[in-house]
Design an enzyme around this catalytic site. Structure first.
Site, PDB file in Angstrom:
ATOM      1  N   SER A 215       8.348 -17.930  24.527  1.00 21.51           N
ATOM      2  CA  SER A 215       7.287 -17.060  24.054  1.00 21.51           C
ATOM      3  C   SER A 215       6.480 -16.576  25.239  1.00 21.51           C
ATOM      4  O   SER A 215       6.631 -17.055  26.352  1.00 21.51           O
ATOM      5  CB  SER A 215       6.396 -17.793  23.068  1.00 21.51           C
ATOM      6  OG  SER A 215       5.576 -18.695  23.800  1.00 21.51           O
ATOM      7  N   LYS A 216       5.633 -15.609  24.959  1.00 26.01           N
ATOM      8  CA  LYS A 216       4.843 -14.962  25.994  1.00 26.01           C
ATOM      9  C   LYS A 216       4.090 -15.954  26.872  1.00 26.01           C
ATOM     10  O   LYS A 216       3.915 -15.720  28.055  1.00 26.01           O
ATOM     11  CB  LYS A 216       3.812 -14.050  25.325  1.00 26.01           C
ATOM     12  CG  LYS A 216       4.237 -12.611  25.305  1.00 26.01           C
ATOM     13  CD  LYS A 216       3.059 -11.761  24.896  1.00 26.01           C
ATOM     14  CE  LYS A 216       3.575 -10.533  24.165  1.00 26.01           C
ATOM     15  NZ  LYS A 216       2.697 -10.003  23.188  1.00 26.01           N
TER      16      LYS A 216
END
Ligand code: GLU
Length: 479
Positions: free
Chosen positions: A256-257
């Site tokens: 994820s980011k």
């Protein structure tokens, strides 16, 4: 069987690296089998649309070399089928299910559904639509249902899931999957605004587009039993499913980011080559069945097989990707790389540099960097004459080193770059003139001439810089 596959993104954001891999596996599978690859925009959820997302996704796919074989023409390429342009079709199909008794109307309000979930939570049961307790076609009866419909009461259409039997399918990656009907929710097919949900539109389109294999991310595996029931409800044969494993961070958390770059455009901006990224991503979760690690798109197509896609989550090793990019950097044609680097050099103020010179510099420096663009910075001393990179105390140390000055005066008078051998000789003589051993001279000489402590072979570097510029740098040092 004709192989027809699709990549079906929702335009809710930019292209995720995991989605690139899904698209890639579809593409490789289609090409391997001489089949057809389709792009389909799944924009049924109007609340999550992100402006410009689809164009960005298409651009990122094109950059990576993933192309399509069917669909409306958009600017010389096959563009996507777009679900929001097909809403009538999904409504008509919902009617088919209502008519044959595999779907039903439900009239519950958001508050009623919330209360149902709260009750279920309190009772410790998994939240699912409670068909016998809520306001729907079955509990209200046919007449009341018709009256509500005639009055235009807000309603949804739900799938009538058979509670007493099992749903089965075989997934090419996961094997046999069996789910009890009572574990499947009566999925909403048409929302109260009349728009279809993902599930209805997805199944209708996969059937109408004659998709043979649904290759998609593992997160859709829990939806698949509903889809299988939908195929049954329509009386259609389902496609073959293959759910590809998640991409994980090195610590096995979901990518994820928060952990770094996850959008294809981030990787592109950082300077990864598309072929290196594609090669790397293809191997995240798929085993080519041979020992090699380097595969062109053609080779990936030749070797790709769904049977060798792994079940377990695939670790995305950023370090390995960097290594792979560096390998691609060292194997590409320097002249072509020069064309890419030239504008970057111009931006850095090196306006009049020649392509051949840049190509030679790339050849000299590329083994020391990960990205092509690094060469622009790393090679500043080769491209330009502004040498401002030394810390002031280091520069002062060099200036005040009298032995070094003597050696540099000598080499200033006798610099010979006609061959590696003659350079070595003149450098040894210069070292001796300053009372230094050759080994004590080379590093400070490099610093005087390049303002760097490390770099490519000094003779080759100086040859590229040229005698004249070397002499000017020695003069600047001696002044
Ligand atoms: N629209 C879904 C997504 O964004 C597609 C899932 C599927 O391929 O069926 O992932």
């Amino acid at each position: 069987m004709d192989v027809r596959v699709r990549f079906a993104p929702s335009p809710t954001g930019f292209l995720h690296i995991g989605s690139l891999r899904t698209a890639l596996y579809n593409f490789l599978f289609a090409r391997h089998h001489g089949g057809v690859m389709i792009l389909r925009v799944e924009d049924t959820d109007r609340t999550r649309l992100v402006e410009g997302a689809m164009d960005e996704q298409i651009a990122s796919l094109a950059w990576a070399g993933v192309t399509f074989d069917e669909g409306p023409h958009v600017g010389g390429a096959y563009g996507p089928y777009v679900q929001s342009e097909r809403f009538d079709l999904y409504r008509e199909h919902a009617q088919v299910l209502l008519a044959n008794g595999t779907a039903y109307y439900a009239f519950d309000t958001a508050e009623e559904l919330d209360a149902m979930r709260t009750r279920q939570q309190a009772a410790g049961i998994a939240p699912r639509y409670d068909r016998s307790a809520m306001r729907n076609q079955f509990t209200l009866g046919e007449a009341e249902t018709q009256r509500l419909l005639d009055d235009g009461a807000p309603h949804v259409v739900r799938l009538l899931v058979p509670l007493t039997r099992e749903v089965r399918f075989t997934d090419m990656v996961r094997g046999d999957v069996v789910v009890a009907g009572r574990e499947i929710d009566d999925q909403i097919l048409l929302k109260s605004d009349g728009f279809p949900t993902y599930h209805l539109a997805n199944v209708v389109d996969d059937h109408l587009m004659r998709i043979s294999h649904v290759i998609r991310a593992e997160e859709w595996l829990p939806s698949t039993p509903k889809h299988v029931l939908l195929y049954e409800a329509f009386g259609w044969a389902p496609p073959i499913f293959a759910h590809v494993p998640l991409l994980l961070n090195p610590d096995r958390s979901k990518m994820s980011k928060r952990h770094g770059d996850v959008m294809v455009r981030d990787f592109r901006a950082r300077g990864y080559f598309p072929d290196a990224l594609v090669n790397f991503v293809a191997l995240c979760g798929w085993n080519p069945g041979s020992t090699g690690e380097f595969f062109s798109m053609e080779e990936l197509i030749q070797h790709f097989a769904l049977e060798r896609v792994q079940k377990a989550g695939a670790i995305f090793d950023y370090k390995k990707l960097d290594w792979m990019n560096a390998q691609y950097l060292t194997s590409k044609d320097p002249a072509q790389l020069a064309d890419v680097l030239l504008p970057l050099l111009q931006e850095r103020g090196h306006a009049y540099i020649e392509r051949d010179y840049v190509a030679a510099a790339i050849k000299l420096l590329r083994e020391r960097v990960t990205f092509l663009a690094d060469i622009a910075e790393f090679g500043d001393y080769i491209f330009g004459d502004t040498l401002a990179t030394l810390a002031s105390d280091v520069a002062q140390g060099l200036r005040e080193n009298s032995a070094l000055r003597k050696a540099c005066e000598h080499i200033r008078a006798h610099l010979d770059l006609s061959s590696a051998e003659s350079f070595k000789t003149c450098a040894s003589e210069a070292a001796a003139a300053g009372g230094l051993k050759p080994g004590q001279f080379m590093k400070p000489l490099r610093m005087v001439l390049t303002h760097r402590e490390v770099g490519a072979d000094l003779y080759e570097t100086l040859t590229l810089i040229g005698t004249e510029r070397c002499l000017a740098r020695l003069d600047a040092y001696l002044a």
